[in-house]
Structure formats: structure tokens, C-alpha cells
Design a protein around this motif. Sequence first.
Motif, mmCIF file in Angstrom:
data_model
loop_
_atom_site.group_PDB
_atom_site.id
_atom_site.type_symbol
_atom_site.label_atom_id
_atom_site.label_comp_id
_atom_site.label_asym_id
_atom_site.label_seq_id
_atom_site.Cartn_x
_atom_site.Cartn_y
_atom_site.Cartn_z
ATOM 1 N N LEU A 26 0.845 -1.198 0.000
ATOM 2 C CA LEU A 26 0.000 0.000 0.000
ATOM 3 C C LEU A 26 0.877 1.245 0.000
ATOM 4 N N ASN A 27 0.285 2.357 -0.471
ATOM 5 C CA ASN A 27 0.936 3.651 -0.295
ATOM 6 C C ASN A 27 0.010 4.530 0.533
ATOM 7 N N TYR A 28 0.381 5.795 0.698
ATOM 8 C CA TYR A 28 -0.412 6.640 1.602
ATOM 9 C C TYR A 28 -1.844 6.806 1.131
ATOM 10 N N MET A 29 -2.073 6.798 -0.193
ATOM 11 C CA MET A 29 -3.440 6.976 -0.695
ATOM 12 C C MET A 29 -4.315 5.777 -0.373
ATOM 13 N N GLY A 80 -9.074 6.955 3.513
ATOM 14 C CA GLY A 80 -10.361 6.837 4.187
ATOM 15 C C GLY A 80 -10.413 7.637 5.470
ATOM 16 N N LEU A 81 -9.321 7.621 6.237
ATOM 17 C CA LEU A 81 -9.284 8.360 7.496
ATOM 18 C C LEU A 81 -9.226 9.861 7.271
ATOM 19 N N PHE A 82 -8.362 10.302 6.364
ATOM 20 C CA PHE A 82 -8.125 11.730 6.224
ATOM 21 C C PHE A 82 -9.222 12.469 5.463
ATOM 22 N N CYS A 96 -12.428 11.787 6.102
ATOM 23 C CA CYS A 96 -13.591 11.833 6.984
ATOM 24 C C CYS A 96 -13.961 13.290 7.278
ATOM 25 N N PRO A 97 -15.246 13.602 7.383
ATOM 26 C CA PRO A 97 -15.659 14.990 7.626
ATOM 27 C C PRO A 97 -14.999 15.618 8.836
ATOM 28 N N ASP A 98 -14.846 14.874 9.933
ATOM 29 C CA ASP A 98 -14.284 15.451 11.150
ATOM 30 C C ASP A 98 -12.766 15.355 11.217
ATOM 31 N N ALA A 99 -12.149 14.660 10.249
ATOM 32 C CA ALA A 99 -10.693 14.531 10.272
ATOM 33 C C ALA A 99 -10.006 15.855 9.987
ATOM 34 N N ASP A 100 -10.666 16.714 9.222
ATOM 35 C CA ASP A 100 -10.070 18.015 8.900
ATOM 36 C C ASP A 100 -9.816 18.829 10.154
ATOM 37 N N SER A 101 -10.848 18.960 11.002
ATOM 38 C CA SER A 101 -10.706 19.778 12.206
ATOM 39 C C SER A 101 -9.819 19.114 13.250
ATOM 40 N N LEU A 102 -9.727 17.781 13.204
ATOM 41 C CA LEU A 102 -8.971 17.061 14.221
ATOM 42 C C LEU A 102 -7.508 16.864 13.840
ATOM 43 N N HIS A 135 -13.268 1.175 8.602
ATOM 44 C CA HIS A 135 -14.113 1.879 9.571
ATOM 45 C C HIS A 135 -13.374 3.085 10.157
ATOM 46 N N PRO A 136 -12.991 4.050 9.338
ATOM 47 C CA PRO A 136 -12.220 5.191 9.840
ATOM 48 C C PRO A 136 -12.968 6.036 10.858
#
Length: 373
Positions: free
Chosen positions: A72-75, A80-82, A84-90, A306-307
Motif C-alpha cells: 500500500l501507499n499513503y493513498m 479513508g481516514l483523512f 472523513c468529515p471530522d478529520a479536517d478539524s482534528l 471503519h475510519p
Amino acid sequence: MLISEFHCVSRNRVNETKRVMDDSSDSVSIAIDMVPFGGKEFLVKTSRGSLSVFVCGDLEKPALITYPDVALNYMSCFQGLFVCPDADSLLLQNFCIYHIDAPGHELGANVISSDVPLLSVDDLADQVAEVLEFFGLKRVLCLGVTAGAYILTQFAMKYNERVLGLILVSPVCKAPTWAEWIYNKVLMNLLYFYGMCGVLKECLLQRYFSKELRYGMHGAESKIVQACLKLLDERQSPNVMRFLQAINRRHDLTDDLKKLQCKTLIFVGECSPFHAESVHMSTKIGRKNCTLVEVKACGSLVTEEHPLAMLVPIEFFLLGFGFQRQPHFASSSSNGSYPSSPSSQSCIAPELLSPEGLGIKLKPIKTRADIRI
């Protein structure tokens, strides 16, 4: 180290990092417009070969480095985690993200010459240290998945003063069992003779995802699996084989786990083939410095499958270091739940996180995150 100290270190390194990026003859920067993360890719030359590092975010912010699993690479490992709607603020509003790919695993990678010596897991950990030197990073938070989690754990042991905390997803810490060693040998033979063939891709999918996700309710592949298969087709088989060889020769870290000086948060899917080893690792680190989160109905690649189940534990984990969700970017919820995204898909049962492991005063909650399918 508190967040104020972390920011002080970040400000001191910004100008030096920019100068190195612009002037160093030992690296090449490649702008990537097609990827959803936004940012720039740097090909960093280390004493053990070149590494692709995709940087996104404000260089003045504290650093979070990632390392993906085999093939795998970073993409394909962290998208999936990055997204996520709330991942930006967190995450994205608190950190500058440095996505480190294993040698030859980046998009468009060439085949690594057979004349290049095979790297050990210790070499891969030392490469991470050289990446930090290149970007002028002093202390970092680490996020790794399975093989990548092993590399970052090894890095944290060798360079404990450089690691603020570890977030590990379905990690391994023991030397491979005979069964795993033979299984990996079979995979390497498939890579050598047939490349990224259908049988090999099915074996990798079993490593990453639960059976429910692989086959779905009606036997159809999910979009996550389809996207992963497409990205696996782009991998250079000899490069994947080299990484798998290094992981198949890993040594047992168990006896040294108690020496880890940083706080550790471990996620593991209930259906992961590495579930028992991840639980073993959390036990050996100890409740004082480690928190275990088991995610139901999930394979090893929790960041993709399940991010949303990761956001609440990560938020509490980061609170122990002084990082908070940025209020301007936090999602609002009609029912007032906090954070909003996980509330609809996960149930955080009592005793999920230990206050000792988090370094903050919280009521004990259970070490299991239940995902409602």
C-alpha cells in the motif's frame, strides 16, 4: 512536550525546511495535482536509498508522519481516514502531515534495481530518521498500519527522543511464526513468478479487510475493495517483494516494548489476522502508556474500513498532548453529539480509553468500539 513547545520547535524549523527543499541537490520535489490530499511529493535521498514523502499542510504546524502496510501507499492506506468529515478539524488543522511510502511504493515508482541491497527493518527505521533530518523535524507523532506500525515502533525504540506518541493500527511486534513465514514465502514466490496476479491480490485483501467487506451482502465487491485492487495493479511487484522480505525477517520487539517512553494508541479490527498480536503488544507496553481499541466487524485496515471509529479515540488521545479539535471546522450535529460523524456509525462503550494511557483525567471507558453495520 506540550503543544506550545511543539509549535516553538515547528517555527524554528520552517525556514530551514524550506531552504533544504528548495536548494538540496539530494532531493527532488514533485507537485501532484491529481491526488485528493493536496500538497507536494518529495523524493528524499537517504543513505539507504530514496523515499517518497508526500507533505500536506502548514509547515509551521506540528508534524504527524504516516507509514503504510505492505503493498500500500499513503493513498490506499490512509485516504479513508483523512477524508472523513471530522478529520479536517482534528488532524489536518492541527498537523502538517508527512506521508512516508515504503521504498518503491509511491505512484509511478520504477522497479528498484536488483543490485541495490535488500533493506532490513532496522534500515527502514533509520530511513525514517533521515527523513526527519531532511525536513528539520525534532519530535513527531507517528501513525502506522501493520508493517508500517512495526517500522514506526522500531523507530520509536531507536530514536525515543524523536517520538511524541504512537498511533498504531493492527500492529505486529513479534518475529513471524512459522506459519506466517511460510505464507509470506508463498506470496513472494507469486510476486516473483506471476507479479500482482489475482491470487496474490486476494491474499492481500484477506490481510487488509474483513470477509464482510470483501464480499458484501450480495457477494459484490465494495467500492473500497475495488479502489484498493486498482491501486494494487499499479504496484511494482519486485518492490513489494523487497518490503515483504524485510517484514518476514523482522525480529521480536516484545522484551523492549516496556522501554517505549511515548504514549501509544492501538487500533485493531476484530477480524484482523493480527488481532492476537496487537492485543499482546498492548499488554506488553502496559496500561499506563498504552490504550487498546478493538473495532468490531473490521479487518486490519481500520483506516479504510471503519475510519469513523478512530476519530473519538484519537481525539481523546491528542487531548493528552494539548491538541484540540479546531472549533471553526468542527462539524455540527442536530442532536448535539460530539464529534458528530462517529455517532451515527459507532458506539463507544464504557472503558474505551484508560486515563493513565491518555495522560488526562477521564472516567474509564471500555476497550472496544462497536460498529453497527
